[in-house]
Motif scaffolding. Structure first.
Motif, PDB file in Angstrom:
ATOM      1  N   LEU A 173       0.813  -1.222   0.000  1.00  0.00           N
ATOM      2  CA  LEU A 173       0.000   0.000   0.000  1.00  0.00           C
ATOM      3  C   LEU A 173       0.847   1.273   0.000  1.00  0.00           C
ATOM      4  CD1 LEU A 173      -2.811  -0.826   2.600  1.00  0.00           C
ATOM      5  CD2 LEU A 173      -3.031  -0.729   0.109  1.00  0.00           C
ATOM      6  N   GLY A 174       2.105   1.158   0.410  1.00  0.00           N
ATOM      7  CA  GLY A 174       2.949   2.339   0.554  1.00  0.00           C
ATOM      8  C   GLY A 174       2.848   2.961   1.934  1.00  0.00           C
ATOM      9  N   ASP A 175       1.957   2.442   2.763  1.00  0.00           N
ATOM     10  CA  ASP A 175       1.789   2.891   4.147  1.00  0.00           C
ATOM     11  C   ASP A 175       0.875   1.885   4.833  1.00  0.00           C
ATOM     12  OD1 ASP A 175       1.874   4.376   6.488  1.00  0.00           O
ATOM     13  OD2 ASP A 175       1.153   6.243   5.582  1.00  0.00           O
ATOM     14  N   ALA A 176       0.758   1.990   6.137  1.00  0.00           N
ATOM     15  CA  ALA A 176      -0.172   1.126   6.856  1.00  0.00           C
ATOM     16  C   ALA A 176      -1.598   1.622   6.639  1.00  0.00           C
ATOM     17  CB  ALA A 176       0.158   1.122   8.341  1.00  0.00           C
ATOM     18  N   PRO A 177      -2.588   0.735   6.704  1.00  0.00           N
ATOM     19  CA  PRO A 177      -3.989   1.156   6.597  1.00  0.00           C
ATOM     20  C   PRO A 177      -4.432   1.857   7.875  1.00  0.00           C
ATOM     21  CG  PRO A 177      -3.872  -1.159   7.167  1.00  0.00           C
ATOM     22  CD  PRO A 177      -2.447  -0.719   6.924  1.00  0.00           C
ATOM     23  N   ASP A 178      -5.645   2.390   7.854  1.00  0.00           N
ATOM     24  CA  ASP A 178      -6.218   2.975   9.066  1.00  0.00           C
ATOM     25  C   ASP A 178      -6.773   1.898   9.991  1.00  0.00           C
ATOM     26  OD1 ASP A 178      -5.974   5.851   8.341  1.00  0.00           O
ATOM     27  OD2 ASP A 178      -7.301   5.251   6.698  1.00  0.00           O
ATOM     28  N   PHE A 179      -7.339   0.848   9.387  1.00  0.00           N
ATOM     29  CA  PHE A 179      -7.918  -0.264  10.143  1.00  0.00           C
ATOM     30  C   PHE A 179      -7.459  -1.575   9.514  1.00  0.00           C
ATOM     31  CE2 PHE A 179     -10.894   3.251  10.418  1.00  0.00           C
ATOM     32  CZ  PHE A 179     -11.268   3.282  11.756  1.00  0.00           C
ATOM     33  N   HIS A 180      -7.218  -2.569  10.382  1.00  0.00           N
ATOM     34  CA  HIS A 180      -6.960  -3.913   9.874  1.00  0.00           C
ATOM     35  C   HIS A 180      -7.902  -4.886  10.576  1.00  0.00           C
ATOM     36  CE1 HIS A 180      -4.615  -6.913   7.706  1.00  0.00           C
ATOM     37  NE2 HIS A 180      -4.843  -7.691   8.758  1.00  0.00           N
ATOM     38  N   PHE A 181      -8.588  -5.707   9.783  1.00  0.00           N
ATOM     39  CA  PHE A 181      -9.562  -6.672  10.292  1.00  0.00           C
ATOM     40  C   PHE A 181      -9.001  -8.085  10.140  1.00  0.00           C
ATOM     41  CE2 PHE A 181     -12.039  -2.959   9.858  1.00  0.00           C
ATOM     42  CZ  PHE A 181     -13.232  -3.110  10.564  1.00  0.00           C
ATOM     43  N   ILE A 182      -9.248  -8.925  11.169  1.00  0.00           N
ATOM     44  CA  ILE A 182      -8.627 -10.247  11.159  1.00  0.00           C
ATOM     45  C   ILE A 182      -9.446 -11.228  12.005  1.00  0.00           C
ATOM     46  CG2 ILE A 182      -7.153  -9.860  13.191  1.00  0.00           C
ATOM     47  CD1 ILE A 182      -4.832 -11.077  11.492  1.00  0.00           C
ATOM     48  N   PRO A 183      -9.497 -12.508  11.610  1.00  0.00           N
ATOM     49  CA  PRO A 183     -10.164 -13.509  12.451  1.00  0.00           C
ATOM     50  C   PRO A 183      -9.342 -13.790  13.708  1.00  0.00           C
ATOM     51  CG  PRO A 183      -9.875 -14.289  10.166  1.00  0.00           C
ATOM     52  CD  PRO A 183      -9.014 -13.081  10.341  1.00  0.00           C
ATOM     53  N   ILE A 184     -10.021 -14.259  14.753  1.00  0.00           N
ATOM     54  CA  ILE A 184      -9.321 -14.667  15.970  1.00  0.00           C
ATOM     55  C   ILE A 184      -9.722 -16.094  16.333  1.00  0.00           C
ATOM     56  CG2 ILE A 184      -9.068 -14.319  18.449  1.00  0.00           C
ATOM     57  CD1 ILE A 184      -9.283 -11.390  18.059  1.00  0.00           C
ATOM     58  N   GLY A 185      -8.731 -16.970  16.372  1.00  0.00           N
ATOM     59  CA  GLY A 185      -8.911 -18.320  16.875  1.00  0.00           C
ATOM     60  C   GLY A 185      -8.044 -18.467  18.108  1.00  0.00           C
ATOM     61  N   ASN A 186      -6.772 -18.793  17.866  1.00  0.00           N
ATOM     62  CA  ASN A 186      -5.802 -18.853  18.968  1.00  0.00           C
ATOM     63  C   ASN A 186      -5.228 -17.484  19.301  1.00  0.00           C
ATOM     64  OD1 ASN A 186      -5.154 -20.944  20.646  1.00  0.00           O
ATOM     65  ND2 ASN A 186      -3.806 -21.967  19.203  1.00  0.00           N
TER      66      ASN A 186
END
Length: 362
Positions: free
Chosen positions: A176-189
C-alpha cells in the motif's frame, strides 16, 4: 533482473535474524496478493483491500510461521515436531516437516476438522491422531509431550510462529505504501492478531509507515472467549478454524489490542456464511468460513458508524475456500446447490442465461 520470491525467511532475513549459516526450510510462502474489494468499498464508503493468505503453499497463513518454526527446530537438531490443530496448522506442519525430512505428529479434535485440511495432513505424511475432546485438550497434550519427550512444539505458543506471521504486516505496508487505518482479522488462537500488531508497530517504529492501524479482531459467537472474557468449554461454530475456547495467545492479544486501540467482536455463523458468499461473488476471493469473519466484522462495524468514509481498510482472509468447500455448496435454506440441466443444444443454454441471438430484436 526480475526478482524471484524466496520465502519469508530470506525476504525478511534482517528482521528474522537469518544469516548465511541459518537453516531455512521454505516452500516459498509469503508474497501473497492484496486484492482491491470494489463492492465492499462501495458498501462501506471505505477503501477496502483483501490480504489473501489462502495463496500460501498449503492454502493458509500458517505457512508464514511454520517456515520459521520448522527451520529453527531443524537447526536445533529436532527429528520430530508436534502440534495441536483445528486443521490448517496440521496441514502446514506436515508439509514443512515432509520438506525438511522429519516426522510431524498432529493432534486434531475428533469430528471437528474439515476434510480438506485432514487430507493435507495425511498426504504429507503427518502422523495424525484424533483426540476425543476439543482443540484445547489437544494443545494441552501437545504441550505435555513436548516437555517430556523429544518432540518440538510448533503451535503458535512457539514464539517463532508469531515472528513468521508478522511478515504479512510488512507486506501490507509495502503493497500500500503505508499502513492502513484499520486492519480486520479472524481470531482463533489469537496468534495472528498478535503477529500483525507487532509487525505494524515495527514498521511504524522504523519509519516505514506513518501509522499503526486499529486492529479489529473477530470471533464466532459460539466460540468467543476473549469477547466474553471467559473460557468457552464447548465452543461451537461452523467456522472450524476458529473453534477454540481458550486461545493460547489470549494475553498477548489483549496487550496488542491496548497498544493498537483495537477492538474484539463476535459474529454469528449466519453472517459469516453470508460474508463468504459476498466476498467470493464480488471480489473473486474464495475463503473458508473462518476467514470471512473479518468481512462480516467490517460490515457490522461500518453499519455501527465506526469506520469513517474514506478510511483505508485491509482485511486478512486466512485460508483458502477449498479447505472447507461444503459451505459453498449449501444454500440459505440448508439445501445443496445443484446444476441446471438442459439438453445438448445452444438454444437451451442461451435460454437459461437469458440471452437472445445476435441481431434479434431486443
Amino acid at each position: 533482473m526480475a526478482h524471484v520470491w524466496r520465502g519469508v525467511m530470506r525476504e525478511f532475513a534482517d528482521r528474522l535474524g537469518v544469516t548465511d549459516a541459518s537453516t531455512v526450510v521454505t516452500l516459498g510462502e509469503g508474497g501473497t496478493p492484496l486484492v482491491p474489494a470494489r463492492v465492499l468499498s462501495e458498501m462501506t464508503g471505505a477503501d477496502v483491500w483483501i490480504k489473501f493468505e489462502g495463496m500460501n503453499p498449503t492454502g493458509s497463513f500458517k505457512d508464514r510461521g511454520m517456515t520459521v518454526a520448522l527451520s529453527r527446530a531443524v537447526e536445533h537438531g529436532a527429528k520430530a515436531v508436534i502440534c495441536a490443530s483445528t486443521g490448517n496448522t496440521s496441514a502446514s506442519a506436515a508439509a514443512y516437516a515432509a520438506h525438511a525430512g522429519i516426522t510431524a505428529a498432529v493432534l486434531v479434535p475428533e469430528g471437528k476438522i474439515a476434510m480438506g485440511k485432514l487430507s493435507q495432513a495425511v498426504i504429507h505424511g503427518g502422523q495424525l491422531i484424533q483426540i476425543r475432546g476439543n482443540f484445547d485438550d489437544c494443545l494441552e497434550i501437545a504441550r505435555e509431550l513436548s516437555e517430556n519427550y523429544p518432540v518440538h512444539l510448533v503451535n503458535s505458543v512457539n514464539p517463532d510462529r508469531i515472528e513468521g506471521q508478522k511478515t504479512a504486516a510488512y507486506e501490507v505496508v509495502s503493497q500500500l505504501g503505508d499502513a492502513p487505518d484499520f486492519h480486520f482479522i479472524p481470531i482463533g488462537n489469537a496468534g495472528n492478531y498478535t503477529a500483525y500488531s507487532r509487525g505494524f508497530m515495527e514498521e511504524a517504529a522504523a519509519g516505514t509507515s506513518t501509522r499503526v492501524p486499529r486492529m479489529f479482531g473477530f470471533q464466532a459467537e459460539g466460540s468467543a472467549p476473549i469477547v466474553r472474557g471467559e473460557v468457552v468449554r464447548n465452543p461451537e461454530t461452523i467456522a472450524t478454524a476458529i473453534r477454540i475456547g481458550n486461545p493460547a495467545s489470549w494475553e498477548l492479544a489483549l496487550d496488542a489490542r491496548e497498544k493498537t486501540d483495537g477492538y474484539f467482536g463476535a459474529i454469528s455463523d449466519t453472517a459469516i456464511l453470508a460474508a463468504q458468499k459476498l466476498l467470493a461473488s464480488t471480489a473473486g476471493v474464495f475463503v473458508e468460513p473462518a476467514s470471512a469473519i473479518g468481512v462480516a466484522g467490517l460490515l457490522e462495524r461500518s453499519a455501527a458508524g465506526v469506520i469513517p468514509a474514506g478510511s483505508r481498510v485491509t482485511i486478512t482472509v486466512t485460508g483458502h475456500g477449498l479447505k472447507d468447500p461444503q459451505w459453498a455448496l449449501t444454500q440459505e435454506d440448508g439445501s445443496q446447490v445443484t446444476p441446471t440441466i438442459v439438453d445438448a443444444a445452444p438454444r437451451d443454454v442461451a435460454e437459461v442465461l437469458g440471452l437472445s441471438p445476435v441481431g434479434a430484436p431486443a
